[in-house]
Structures are given as C-alpha cells and as structure tokens.
Enzyme design. Structure first.
Site, mmCIF file in Angstrom:
data_model
loop_
_atom_site.group_PDB
_atom_site.id
_atom_site.type_symbol
_atom_site.label_atom_id
_atom_site.label_comp_id
_atom_site.label_asym_id
_atom_site.label_seq_id
_atom_site.Cartn_x
_atom_site.Cartn_y
_atom_site.Cartn_z
ATOM 1 N N LYS A 107 -15.820 1.581 -6.523
ATOM 2 C CA LYS A 107 -15.172 0.485 -7.802
ATOM 3 C C LYS A 107 -15.678 -0.141 -8.290
ATOM 4 O O LYS A 107 -16.691 -1.003 -6.995
ATOM 5 C CB LYS A 107 -13.870 0.319 -8.008
ATOM 6 C CG LYS A 107 -12.262 1.532 -7.669
ATOM 7 C CD LYS A 107 -10.995 1.383 -7.557
ATOM 8 C CE LYS A 107 -10.005 2.443 -7.534
ATOM 9 N NZ LYS A 107 -10.219 2.692 -8.774
ATOM 10 N N ARG A 165 -5.145 12.964 -5.949
ATOM 11 C CA ARG A 165 -4.574 13.822 -5.550
ATOM 12 C C ARG A 165 -4.655 15.070 -4.640
ATOM 13 O O ARG A 165 -4.323 15.813 -4.055
ATOM 14 C CB ARG A 165 -5.247 14.845 -7.298
ATOM 15 C CG ARG A 165 -6.138 15.018 -6.800
ATOM 16 C CD ARG A 165 -7.091 14.764 -8.586
ATOM 17 N NE ARG A 165 -7.212 13.428 -8.817
ATOM 18 C CZ ARG A 165 -7.805 13.232 -10.400
ATOM 19 N NH1 ARG A 165 -7.947 13.667 -11.008
ATOM 20 N NH2 ARG A 165 -7.912 12.176 -11.261
HETATM 21 N N1 BES Z 1 -5.695 4.395 -7.900
HETATM 22 C C1 BES Z 1 -6.845 4.732 -9.118
HETATM 23 C C2 BES Z 1 -5.764 5.056 -10.157
HETATM 24 C C3 BES Z 1 -5.151 3.224 -10.738
HETATM 25 C C4 BES Z 1 -6.546 2.585 -11.476
HETATM 26 C C5 BES Z 1 -4.597 2.851 -10.265
HETATM 27 C C6 BES Z 1 -5.338 1.138 -11.896
HETATM 28 C C7 BES Z 1 -3.740 1.747 -11.126
HETATM 29 C C8 BES Z 1 -4.655 0.973 -11.525
HETATM 30 C C9 BES Z 1 -7.303 6.146 -8.635
HETATM 31 O O1 BES Z 1 -7.303 6.834 -7.731
HETATM 32 C C10 BES Z 1 -8.127 6.487 -9.073
HETATM 33 O O2 BES Z 1 -9.254 5.706 -8.802
HETATM 34 N N2 BES Z 1 -8.617 7.602 -10.200
HETATM 35 C C11 BES Z 1 -9.593 7.492 -11.063
HETATM 36 C C12 BES Z 1 -10.006 9.226 -11.484
HETATM 37 C C13 BES Z 1 -10.943 9.830 -11.750
HETATM 38 C C14 BES Z 1 -11.828 8.676 -10.774
HETATM 39 C C15 BES Z 1 -10.875 10.849 -12.574
HETATM 40 C C16 BES Z 1 -9.430 6.755 -12.622
HETATM 41 O O3 BES Z 1 -8.303 6.646 -12.920
HETATM 42 O O4 BES Z 1 -10.696 6.633 -12.352
HETATM 43 MN MN MN Z 2 -9.042 5.801 -6.046
#
Ligand code: BES
Ligand code: MN
Ligand code: ZN
Length: 520
Positions: A298, A372
C-alpha cells in the site's frame, strides 16, 4: 496494552428532580413548548419554570431555543434545586419522537454536559412514549449506552510529562422514576452500560497500535474476556495446528510476518444449555492486525490506518462479551483468524496458488486482497464445527466507501430472510446498513485460469469480494457479510462515536442475538 474499563454508576431517584444531586440536570423539552412551561403537564419543566421564576423561558426565547432535536440551552437555575446547572435539550415535537430522534437529542445533551465538565448527570423524568416512541427499558438502555459511548477516551498513552491532564469522565447517572418504573430503568441502564463497555473494548482494540496488538496479543485479550465469564469458553489454535487443519489461505497471508498467526474460537453457552446444543449464531470478524498490503504494498495514505484492519474481530469479540454478560439465551460462537499481512523473503506472492481449508484452490491475484483469504478459512472452520448461521464483519474493501462513505456499512448474503434480520437489527440500533444485491453476473469475476478462484475479481470490488466469501459459505447455510471498511473508523466524530475506531457493529450483533434468542 492495558484493558481499561471505566464504570459509570447509576441511581434512580423516586422522589423529585429538585432533590437530585448532580453536576448538571438534563431536562428534555418538546418543540414549541418552552414558552408555556409554567403551565406544562411535564412536572420537571413546571418545576424549572417555578424555581427560575420564568427566567428559563425568557432565556430560551432570547437564545432562539425552540426544542428541536439537537438544540441545547445552559441555564443557571439557582438555589432552589440541589443541582444548580440545567441543560435544557430539545426532544422535537411531543409524541412524534422515536428512539433515534431521542438518541440524537441525548447525544447533544450529553456532549453539552461533558463540555461543562460535569461528571454526575441528572435526567428529568420523561414519558418514554411521547419522547422516544418507546418504553422505559429501551429509553434507559439508550441513555446508558450513549453516555458510555460518549465517555470514550482514546488518549490512554498521553502522559503528564507531555502536559496531559486526565479529562473528567462521567461518574454517575441520576434518573428520576416512580416505584413502578424504577426496576425497568435499572434493567435498561445495566444493559446499556454493558453494551457501551463492549463497544469501547472494540474501539480500544482497533485503536491499539499494531506494534502491541499482535495476533498473539489479540488471543490474550480474548482469553481475558473468556475468563471473566463462566459461560464463555475459548480455544486458540497456533500455526502448527492451523497447518494440520489445512488453513493454508490464512497461513499464506501470515508467511511474510514475524508474528505467528492464530485462530481464536470463543463459544458462549447460556446457562442451562448442554454441550450438544448447536451454535445458533456465529460471528466471524476479520482480524488482520496490520495490513501493509504485502508485496502489492500500500502507499502511505492507504497504510496509515491499517492497524485497524482487525476492527471486525474487535467488534465480534465485543459483541460476544456483551451477549455473555447480558446472559442472553442463545449459543453464540465468535471466530477470529488473526494475522498480519507483511513482507519478508517468505511473503506470499502474486501468482501463488493456495490450497484453502475447504479444499478450493485460489490464485493470488493481489496480496492486498488478504482479508477474504483469512475469512475463507475462518468460514470453513465454523462450518466444520457444524455452524449454520454465520455473519461476518470485515474491513474488506476500500470500494465500499463509494456507496456508504464513512456513515455506514454494506451487507451481502445468500439468504434474504437472514440478511433482512441483520439489516433490521442494525437499523433499530441506528447503525446504518445498506443491503447490496449479489447479481449473479458478478460471480464469474473471481474465475481463475489456474485455480478454482482468484482472490480479486475487479469492479464492483465489494460485491466480487462478497462472492469470493460466498464460495466458502456455500448455499446450504445462512450467511451474510458486512463490509465495514467505511465505517469502522473515521477521521471525524459522529453521533456517539469519537474520531478513530467506532466499534460499529457491536450494537447490531447484540440486538441480532437478542432477537434470535427470543425466537428460540
Ligand atoms: N483492509 C483493506 C481494505 C480497507 C481499505 C479497509 C480502507 C479500510 C479502509 C483490504 O485488505 C484491501 O486492501 N482491499 C483491497 C482489495 C483489492 C486489492 C482487490 C482494496 O480495497 O483496495
Ligand atoms: Mn489488504
Ligand atoms: Zn485488509
């Protein structure tokens, strides 16, 4: 981390508002009635008019206080009341109020009391039907839960050396009731304080830095929660046992971390239940104690809050704590598959194919879609225990904010009746929840060339993520998924929630368990 429990005492006075000894009195006033309080049918208002010789009505007029929900007016009532300071607060039109307008009204009043530095708070007697469209119990429950939630402090780690002065916390609520209603008031207060304290536990856990709240630490806290109630039992499976179980999706996410993963399983068995009774409700919470994104790392802005990626787990732990403390007559399980999502030379990689506990194979499309994967094994674990009614809460997709902003969550499921039950429990608690249909056209988005599934199916990201989970829940059991990524934490305060972790979901889950227990 130290678990802090702040308790607020309560007292029900059956004599008169005039003899309540507190720092402020919160006096509810219906819209449009302040000018005529001298002849009010409401004893508290009439008393106020008397002891202030009408000054309160004059001040209201001057300040433009009408009694609308959200309005407050501070008045010094003088020596004829045991409590000299009064906060008049608007209830909206008489008889038109409902429990949510009432919650909004007391939020304003309690915040005003807090800003005045009050620790002992008196409440005028209110007709629950006219003020909140509800009964005495529910009104008292709301007062206590909102007082407890509004009393939350995030700054445990500020020190005197840094110039921090400990803020004043609410110490006692004084209600005025009759001999007939006092008992219901006490029951409502007790339940409300318990719910608030579990919301605050969930907030504390989600606000705790990932450096201290590791998977092992989360297990330790869960053990402490279990130890405090004889009807709670706990099992914690370590990484070796997880390997034997075949939880390779969870283990893959954990591979890049120096912290070992674990799976936490708490069961609440109500008094009088037997071991063979099936679990009637299973709560699964995403428990990624830090989400760096893994190799699909990230950016700084996206990582900043990822100590809170275990908010789902924190909320399910808070909920089962409250359910147990309230002694609800329903068997409940809480499952937390706890891990970090980090990077080292062993970290799982895009393109890897994982063997999940269920046996389905998953191609890793994106290491940041880790939640997931952990939930897939948690759901399969619960199913292996024989559970047939599962709700999961997860900070799963950033995309959910496109629909709900930071106000609420989205719900998806495989069974409309169950999804509606969760929806209506949430709505009754003023926790905003948006049902999103699972159109079958999106199911194929998770198809992989190499494996049974891939872990990221593109847009709409929240629905394709839900479809991924549904592949593990299947169609035989009742399952729904609540994506709390938008609402689990905020950078502003809102209603009874401070900035930071909100504890969203505890009240919904406790209400859901309450409703299901009444049915069985
Ligand atoms: N923990 C994150 C989602 C999240 C984002 C929670 C902002 C709280 C605030 C999750 O694990 C994630 O990174 N999701 C990705 C999925 C994508 C890579 C398919 C996302 O939402 O960008
Ligand atoms: Mn994530
Ligand atoms: Zn995550």
């Amino acid at each position: 981390m130290k678990l802090k429990v702040h308790t607020i005492a309560s007292h029900v006075n059956t004599v008169s508002l005039a003899s309540v000894q507190a720092d402020v009195l919160l006096v509810g006033c219906f819209e449009g009635e302040v000018a005529s309080i001298a002849s009010s049918s409401d004893g508290s208002l009439k008393l106020l008019a008397e002891v202030t010789s009408g000054a309160i009505a004059t001040q209201a007029q001057a300040d433009g206080f009408t009694g609308a929900v959200g309005e407050t007016l501070v008045h010094f009532a003088g020596d004829r009341l045991s409590t000299k300071k009064v906060v008049l607060f608007g209830l909206g039109a008489r008889g038109k109020g409902n429990i949510n307008s009432f919650r909004k009204a007391i939020t304003a009043a309690l915040k005003k009391a807090k800003s005045l530095g009050a620790t002992e708070i008196g409440f005028s007697q209110l007709d629950p039907a006219a003020a909140a469209g509800t009964d005495t119990y529910t009104m008292a429950q709301s007062l206590a839960s909102y007082a407890g939630m509004l009393d939350y402090v995030i700054n445990h780690q500020k020190t005197a050396l840094g110039g921090h002065k400990a803020e004043k916390r609410f110490a006692k609520l004084h209600l005025v009731g009759t001999l007939e209603t006092a008992n219901e008031m006490f029951r409502g207060l007790r339940a409300g304080f318990q719910v608030a304290s579990s919301v605050n536990l969930a907030r504390d856990l989600a606000n705790e830095p990932a450096g201290t709240l590791t998977p092992a630490k989360l297990a330790k806290v869960a053990k402490a929660v279990a130890a405090a109630n004889e009807n709670l039992s706990i099992k914690v499976f370590d990484h070796k046992q997880l390997k034997k179980m075949g939880a390779h999706a969870l283990l893959a996410v954990a591979k890049g971390s120096a912290e070992k993963p674990c799976l936490i399983d708490l069961v609440y068995s109500p008094a009088g239940s037997s071991e063979s009774d099936p679990v009637a409700l299973t709560l699964i919470g995403k428990s990624v104690t830090f989400d760096s994104g893994g190799l699909d790392i990230k950016a700084a802005d996206g990582m900043r809050n990822m100590k809170r990626d275990m908010s789902g787990g924190a909320v399910t732990l808070g909920a089962i704590q409250a359910i147990a403390a309230l002694g609800l007559n329903i068997k409940v399980r809480c499952v937390m598959a706890a891990t970090e999502n980090m990077i080292n030379g062993r970290a799982y990689k895009p393109g890897d194919v994982l063997q999940t506990m269920k046996g389905l194979t998953v191609e890793v499309d994106n290491t940041d879609a880790e939640g997931r994967l952990t939930l897939a094994d948690a759901i399969e674990y619960a199913k292996r225990q024989g559970d047939t009614t599962i709700v999961d809460l997860a900070t799963l997709t950033g995309a959910v904010k496109m629909m709900t902003g930071d106000v609420g969550a989205c719900i998806f499921g495989n069974n409309d009746e169950f999804t509606n039950q969760v929806f209506s429990a949430a709505t009754s608690q003023n926790e905003r929840l948006l049902p999103v249909p699972m159109w079958e056209e999106f199911k194929a988005s998770n198809n992989s060339d190499m494996a049974d599934l891939k872990n990221s199916g593109g847009a709409p990201g929240s629905t394709t993520a839900a479809y991924f989970l549904r592949a593990f829940a299947g169609e035989e059991i009742k399952w729904c998924h609540v994506d709390i990524a938008g609402v689990a934490f905020r950078d502003r305060d809102m209603g009874p929630d401070p900035r930071g972790a909100t504890g969203y979901g505890v009240r919904t889950l406790v209400e859901l368990a309450t409703r299901l227990s009444a049915k069985s």
